[in-house]
Design an enzyme around this catalytic site. Structure first.
Site, mmCIF file in Angstrom:
data_model
loop_
_atom_site.group_PDB
_atom_site.id
_atom_site.type_symbol
_atom_site.label_atom_id
_atom_site.label_comp_id
_atom_site.label_asym_id
_atom_site.label_seq_id
_atom_site.Cartn_x
_atom_site.Cartn_y
_atom_site.Cartn_z
ATOM 1 N N LYS A 1 -94.448 -64.407 -19.541
ATOM 2 C CA LYS A 1 -93.743 -63.635 -18.502
ATOM 3 C C LYS A 1 -92.669 -64.529 -17.903
ATOM 4 O O LYS A 1 -92.956 -65.643 -17.466
ATOM 5 C CB LYS A 1 -94.760 -63.196 -17.449
ATOM 6 C CG LYS A 1 -94.243 -62.942 -16.037
ATOM 7 C CD LYS A 1 -95.295 -62.245 -15.191
ATOM 8 C CE LYS A 1 -95.222 -62.650 -13.731
ATOM 9 N NZ LYS A 1 -96.217 -61.937 -12.912
ATOM 10 N N LYS B 1 -103.826 -57.177 -8.689
ATOM 11 C CA LYS B 1 -104.200 -58.453 -8.071
ATOM 12 C C LYS B 1 -105.217 -58.139 -6.983
ATOM 13 O O LYS B 1 -104.872 -57.481 -5.988
ATOM 14 C CB LYS B 1 -102.989 -59.118 -7.422
ATOM 15 C CG LYS B 1 -101.995 -59.719 -8.388
ATOM 16 C CD LYS B 1 -100.827 -60.317 -7.619
ATOM 17 C CE LYS B 1 -99.789 -60.892 -8.559
ATOM 18 N NZ LYS B 1 -98.498 -61.116 -7.860
ATOM 19 N N GLU C 1 -91.502 -56.002 -14.269
ATOM 20 C CA GLU C 1 -92.409 -55.937 -13.129
ATOM 21 C C GLU C 1 -91.639 -55.955 -11.807
ATOM 22 O O GLU C 1 -90.784 -56.818 -11.590
ATOM 23 C CB GLU C 1 -93.351 -57.149 -13.211
ATOM 24 C CG GLU C 1 -94.443 -57.174 -12.167
ATOM 25 C CD GLU C 1 -95.362 -58.381 -12.346
ATOM 26 O OE1 GLU C 1 -95.219 -59.125 -13.345
ATOM 27 O OE2 GLU C 1 -96.213 -58.592 -11.471
ATOM 28 N N LYS D 1 -89.914 -65.144 -15.003
ATOM 29 C CA LYS D 1 -89.440 -64.744 -13.682
ATOM 30 C C LYS D 1 -87.937 -64.532 -13.768
ATOM 31 O O LYS D 1 -87.239 -65.356 -14.384
ATOM 32 C CB LYS D 1 -89.751 -65.859 -12.678
ATOM 33 C CG LYS D 1 -91.235 -66.029 -12.418
ATOM 34 C CD LYS D 1 -91.726 -64.869 -11.587
ATOM 35 C CE LYS D 1 -93.140 -65.092 -11.125
ATOM 36 N NZ LYS D 1 -93.599 -63.955 -10.318
ATOM 37 N N GLY E 1 -101.893 -62.911 -11.229
ATOM 38 C CA GLY E 1 -102.386 -64.187 -10.710
ATOM 39 C C GLY E 1 -101.571 -64.601 -9.505
ATOM 40 O O GLY E 1 -100.430 -64.161 -9.331
ATOM 41 N N SER F 1 -97.061 -67.369 -16.802
ATOM 42 C CA SER F 1 -95.905 -66.984 -16.014
ATOM 43 C C SER F 1 -94.968 -68.187 -15.932
ATOM 44 O O SER F 1 -95.377 -69.264 -15.513
ATOM 45 C CB SER F 1 -96.387 -66.556 -14.623
ATOM 46 O OG SER F 1 -95.292 -66.324 -13.778
ATOM 47 N N ASP G 1 -90.533 -60.472 -14.598
ATOM 48 C CA ASP G 1 -90.997 -60.181 -13.248
ATOM 49 C C ASP G 1 -89.900 -60.514 -12.245
ATOM 50 O O ASP G 1 -89.463 -61.663 -12.159
ATOM 51 C CB ASP G 1 -92.250 -61.026 -12.951
ATOM 52 C CG ASP G 1 -92.834 -60.741 -11.574
ATOM 53 O OD1 ASP G 1 -92.327 -59.843 -10.879
ATOM 54 O OD2 ASP G 1 -93.810 -61.436 -11.205
ATOM 55 N N ASP H 1 -96.245 -54.198 -8.908
ATOM 56 C CA ASP H 1 -97.108 -55.241 -8.376
ATOM 57 C C ASP H 1 -97.142 -55.054 -6.855
ATOM 58 O O ASP H 1 -98.011 -54.347 -6.323
ATOM 59 C CB ASP H 1 -96.535 -56.617 -8.801
ATOM 60 C CG ASP H 1 -97.229 -57.803 -8.149
ATOM 61 O OD1 ASP H 1 -98.251 -57.619 -7.469
ATOM 62 O OD2 ASP H 1 -96.755 -58.948 -8.316
HETATM 63 O O1 NPG Z 1 -100.506 -67.274 -13.204
HETATM 64 O O2 NPG Z 1 -101.394 -67.510 -11.256
HETATM 65 C C1 NPG Z 1 -100.444 -67.274 -11.987
HETATM 66 C C2 NPG Z 1 -99.120 -66.962 -11.343
HETATM 67 C C3 NPG Z 1 -98.555 -65.701 -11.844
HETATM 68 O O3 NPG Z 1 -96.223 -65.461 -11.521
HETATM 69 C C4 NPG Z 1 -97.326 -65.325 -11.074
HETATM 70 N N1 NPG Z 1 -97.520 -64.854 -9.873
HETATM 71 O O4 NPG Z 1 -95.407 -62.477 -8.411
HETATM 72 O O5 NPG Z 1 -96.940 -62.342 -9.864
HETATM 73 C C5 NPG Z 1 -96.270 -63.005 -9.101
HETATM 74 C C6 NPG Z 1 -96.427 -64.483 -9.038
HETATM 75 C C7 NPG Z 1 -96.728 -65.083 -7.730
HETATM 76 C C8 NPG Z 1 -97.056 -66.387 -7.686
HETATM 77 C C9 NPG Z 1 -96.708 -64.386 -6.601
HETATM 78 C C10 NPG Z 1 -97.373 -66.988 -6.515
HETATM 79 C C11 NPG Z 1 -97.022 -64.986 -5.420
HETATM 80 C C12 NPG Z 1 -97.348 -66.280 -5.410
#
Ligand code: NPG
Length: 374
Positions: A167, A269, A220, A169, A297, A141, A195, A245
């Site tokens: 991915k 998740k 997403e 953001k 994640g 990500s 995302d 999500d």
């Molecule tokens: O790889 O652990 C990872 C992070 C993946 O981008 C990621 N998580 O919205 O999915 C999400 C985002 C996130 C990260 C959401 C931290 C909340 C806290």
């Protein structure tokens, strides 16, 4: 099993680089870890709540508070200990059901108890959940960057490391341009998805449809958590598949979203849905409906990462997950680091999570410890 008590431990871990999403920038991760101590074994749980309620309503202090005040006393009650004695971790969700919400806290305590139980049985998370692979493809990500060149150099670094899927953001003002730039620079073969973390409204539908030109795996959570009907309307206007999500907090909400046509894909998740057992239920439900799932994640330590990798090895997880190596976020993890091997991460096979905190490393990042005796 007989629980003696649960330790609530807060750790603070610096990130290798700031991680910016549409809801904020993180430079360190304040994480609540749980250690379940039973007569036979110790088990670890990780609460994925962030410091602030910006991703969901949960935040780390609130999760520690609800555990201390309501959830752990319920498990320690005569009814709780009897049910845990009979059914172990499988009893946790039912016992805690009367308390609304706070799924990240519930997930963490179930994970800790399940880990203790499986360690005592000598059985791995993967085997318990139904893993069918010994390794899974690893996606990364990539946060919002200050400029396109900075983004391209970050993506290049991850692709060089071997990540199997990227991915990006996105948020209003950082969407079509970065996606176009990544496609142009790295070509059409890169598995690419975006995302939005709820940053758009249905009024942005025409703008979001411009992403259809880039052959993305999915978009997403473009709209608000509660806007399931909006996602269904948007799905009719985009060629890019919609993945939910934040909106999916249980198997029940997953069923509703699927039935309403709000998503073609679900990000699972475990923390968001109240635990690994509910996560497996959503996997089963999605598979029955032909809906693809992948494992999300939450910037976990090696503990949460190990459990997520086990989950991602279930047969319905047909898209690469956000199950990156420890080094994506942490220079030093508290467990043996999760490493990338040819774009994959290995499903742990040891008892329980198959990994545990290394005491010296854990001490270094610990900011508080609280013991709740049962
Ligand atoms: O790889 O652990 C990872 C992070 C993946 O981008 C990621 N998580 O919205 O999915 C999400 C985002 C996130 C990260 C959401 C931290 C909340 C806290």
């Amino acid at each position: 099993m007989k629980l003696r008590g649960i330790e609530l431990r807060r750790v603070s871990m610096p990130l290798v680089a700031p991680f910016r999403t549409s809801f904020g920038t993180q430079t360190e991760r304040d994480i609540l870890l749980l250690k379940a101590v039973t007569d036979d074994a110790e088990g670890w749980g990780e609460c994925v709540a962030l410091s602030d309620p910006l991703y969901s309503a949960e935040y780390v202090e609130s999760q520690q508070d609800v555990l201390r005040r309501f959830l752990l006393p319920r498990l320690a009650s005569p009814e709780g200990t009897a049910a845990l004695g009979r059914s172990g971790a499988a009893a946790v969700a039912g016992l805690l059901h009367p308390y609304k919400g706070h799924r990240m806290a519930k997930a963490a305590v179930e994970m800790a108890i399940l880990d203790a139980e499986l360690r005592a049985l000598g059985r791995s998370f993967g085997r318990e959940l139904g893993a069918v692979a010994d390794r899974v493809p690893s996606g990364v990500s990539v946060g919002i960057h200050d400029s396109i060149p900075a983004l391209l150099s970050a993506v290049e670094g991850y692709l060089d490391e071997g990540y199997a899927r990227v991915k990006l953001k996105i948020e209003p003002g950082w969407d079509v341009e970065p996606v176009a730039a990544v496609r142009e620079r790295f070509g059409g073969d890169v598995l690419l998805q975006v995302d939005a973390n709820t940053a758009y409204t249905l009024r942005d539908a025409r703008h979001l449809a411009r992403l259809d030109a880039f052959d993305l795996l999915l978009i997403e959570q473009p709209l608000e958590e509660e806007d399931v009907l909006g996602h269904a309307a948007l799905a009719r206007r985009l060629a890019t598949p919609i993945c939910l999500d934040e909106s999916v907090v249980s198997a029940q909400t997953a069923a509703a979203a699927i039935t309403l046509g709000a998503c073609q894909i679900i990000n699972i998740k475990p923390g968001r849905v109240g635990g690994y057992l509910e996560a497996r239920r959503i996997h089963d439900l999605a598979a029955a409906h032909g809906v693809a799932v992948w494992c999300g994640g939450m910037v976990e330590t090696g503990l949460g990462r190990a459990a997520n990798i086990a989950l991602a090895a279930l047969p319905g997880f047909t898209l690469p997950g956000d199950v990156s190596a420890s080094g994506r976020f942490y220079r030093t993890d508290i467990t043996e680091p999760i490493v990338l091997d040819d774009g994959h991460v290995t499903v742990p096979t040891g008892p329980g999570l198959g990994v545990a905190p290394i005491p010296g490393l854990l001490e270094q990042v610990t900011t508080s410890v609280e013991w709740i005796a049962f």
